[in-house]
Design a protein around this motif. Structure first.
Motif, short mmCIF file in Angstrom:
data_model
loop_
_atom_site.label_atom_id
_atom_site.label_comp_id
_atom_site.label_asym_id
_atom_site.label_seq_id
_atom_site.Cartn_x
_atom_site.Cartn_y
_atom_site.Cartn_z
N ALA A 16 -9.87 -4.15 14.38
CA ALA A 16 -9.25 -2.93 14.88
C ALA A 16 -7.77 -2.87 14.49
O ALA A 16 -7.27 -1.81 14.10
CB ALA A 16 -9.39 -2.85 16.40
N GLN A 17 -7.07 -4.00 14.57
CA GLN A 17 -5.67 -4.03 14.19
C GLN A 17 -5.50 -3.77 12.70
O GLN A 17 -4.60 -3.02 12.28
CB GLN A 17 -5.05 -5.38 14.55
N ALA A 18 -6.34 -4.39 11.88
CA ALA A 18 -6.25 -4.19 10.44
C ALA A 18 -6.57 -2.75 10.06
O ALA A 18 -5.88 -2.15 9.22
CB ALA A 18 -7.19 -5.16 9.72
N ALA A 19 -7.60 -2.18 10.68
CA ALA A 19 -7.97 -0.80 10.38
C ALA A 19 -6.86 0.17 10.76
O ALA A 19 -6.53 1.10 10.01
CB ALA A 19 -9.27 -0.43 11.10
N SER A 20 -6.25 -0.04 11.93
CA SER A 20 -5.17 0.84 12.36
C SER A 20 -3.94 0.69 11.45
O SER A 20 -3.29 1.68 11.10
CB SER A 20 -4.79 0.52 13.81
N ARG A 66 2.27 -2.02 -3.47
CA ARG A 66 1.65 -2.10 -2.13
C ARG A 66 0.58 -1.02 -1.97
O ARG A 66 -0.48 -1.27 -1.39
CB ARG A 66 2.71 -1.96 -1.05
N THR A 67 0.85 0.17 -2.50
CA THR A 67 -0.13 1.25 -2.41
C THR A 67 -1.40 0.91 -3.18
O THR A 67 -2.52 1.11 -2.68
CB THR A 67 0.47 2.56 -2.95
N ALA A 68 -1.24 0.38 -4.39
CA ALA A 68 -2.41 0.00 -5.18
C ALA A 68 -3.19 -1.13 -4.51
O ALA A 68 -4.43 -1.12 -4.49
CB ALA A 68 -1.96 -0.42 -6.59
N LYS A 74 -8.96 -1.44 0.84
CA LYS A 74 -9.84 -0.56 1.60
C LYS A 74 -11.22 -0.45 0.96
O LYS A 74 -12.24 -0.42 1.67
CB LYS A 74 -9.21 0.83 1.73
N SER A 75 -11.26 -0.38 -0.35
CA SER A 75 -12.54 -0.21 -1.04
C SER A 75 -13.34 -1.51 -1.13
O SER A 75 -14.55 -1.47 -1.37
CB SER A 75 -12.31 0.34 -2.45
N GLU A 80 -13.92 -6.14 7.04
CA GLU A 80 -15.08 -6.61 7.78
C GLU A 80 -15.31 -8.11 7.59
O GLU A 80 -15.76 -8.79 8.52
CB GLU A 80 -16.34 -5.84 7.33
N ARG A 81 -14.98 -8.62 6.40
CA ARG A 81 -15.26 -10.03 6.11
C ARG A 81 -14.18 -10.96 6.67
O ARG A 81 -14.49 -12.00 7.25
CB ARG A 81 -15.39 -10.23 4.60
N ASP A 82 -12.92 -10.60 6.47
CA ASP A 82 -11.83 -11.50 6.87
C ASP A 82 -10.63 -10.67 7.32
O ASP A 82 -9.63 -10.54 6.60
CB ASP A 82 -11.45 -12.41 5.70
N PRO A 83 -10.69 -10.10 8.53
CA PRO A 83 -9.57 -9.24 8.99
C PRO A 83 -8.27 -10.01 9.19
O PRO A 83 -7.19 -9.46 9.01
CB PRO A 83 -10.09 -8.65 10.30
#
Length: 263
Positions: A16-20, A66-68, A74-75, A80-83
């Protein structure tokens, strides 16, 4: 016994922290480039300092990298594997950007012009505040960016000498403490909210599973009763045995009120 559930909950919180954090990272990088451009133009138009343009080029290059990297992250589904690794990588990238920004107060002649001091301090403080607002889910990332930048600004004000510089340095230090405290509190609130959501989800899934198991057992018992009815003699023995286990008073009441014999 509680290690597995605790590990699962920690992994869910890290996801959740990584996704946010990744959700807000593109806006953060865009704002970083926009503020860096405005700062570089401000100093260049006032002082004609060429090194600030080189610094701007480096800041834009870091933001593009950083953007790249975030787009690839994300892709790839690494969240999911190693947050936890994702969070560490985001923190390292934020630290690199903070170190680059710290060059402005320490390595560039941004404070040689008295008119630049107030503007540069204001921009640096605003940049750190914005980074913290955008990183409330995971405070180490915001602190990694703000600590070297605010620390370099405080040091530069102390080195400038004079009572005014010392007072401004104290104000910046106080602001830094308040910002970092707000960042930590924001992360705690985020974790508390996510923990409640996770616990509610686990409870709902547990209740649904228990209900499904109960329904399956009831259906199994019904099928067994329909396929293997209890013999008449067995039912009669069970009823007699039950009646014998009753207290004498209750047994006489049954005999008085019953109008039909036991089958």
């Amino acid at each position: 016994m509680q290690t597995a559930p605790t590990d699962c909950k920690a992994a869910a919180l890290a996801k959740a922290q990584a996704a946010s954090s990744l959700q807000n990272i593109f806006l953060t990088l865009f704002a970083n480039v926009a503020i860096a451009t405005s700062l570089a133009l401000l100093i260049y138009l006032r002082d004609g300092s060429a090194p600030i343009l080189w610094w701007l080029a480096a800041a834009v290059a870091v933001a593009v990298l950083r953007t790249a990297w975030v787009s690839r992250l994300k892709s790839s589904g690494r969240i999911e594997r190693d947050p936890h690794r994702v969070l560490r990588s985001l923190t390292v990238m934020a630290l690199a950007s903070g170190l680059l920004w710290s060059v402005v107060p320490l390595g560039l002649p941004a404070f040689t012009n008295e008119h630049n001091v107030n503007d540069v301090v204001f921009i640096i403080a605003g940049t750190t505040t914005g980074a913290i607002i955008q990183s409330l889910a995971y405070s180490p990332m915001a602190i990694a960016f703000g600590a070297p930048l605010m620390g370099a600004t405080i040091l530069r004000m102390l080195l400038s000498g004079g009572d005014v510089g010392h007072i401004v340095a104290a104000d910046i230090a106080f602001l830094t403490v308040m910002l970092f405290r707000a960042s930590r509190l924001g992360e705690r609130n985020f974790i508390a909210g996510q923990s409640t959501t996770i616990e509610a989800t686990v409870l709902a899934e547990s209740l649904a599973e228990a209900n499904h198991t109960l329904e399956r057992l009831v259906r199994t018992a019904d099928r067994a009763r329909q396929s293997q009815p209890l013999p008449h003699g067995r039912r009669r023995c069970l009823r007699r045995g039950t009646r014998r286990r009753l207290p004498p008073v209750r047994r006489r009441q049954l005999q008085d009120h019953q109008r039909h014999p036991w089958p």
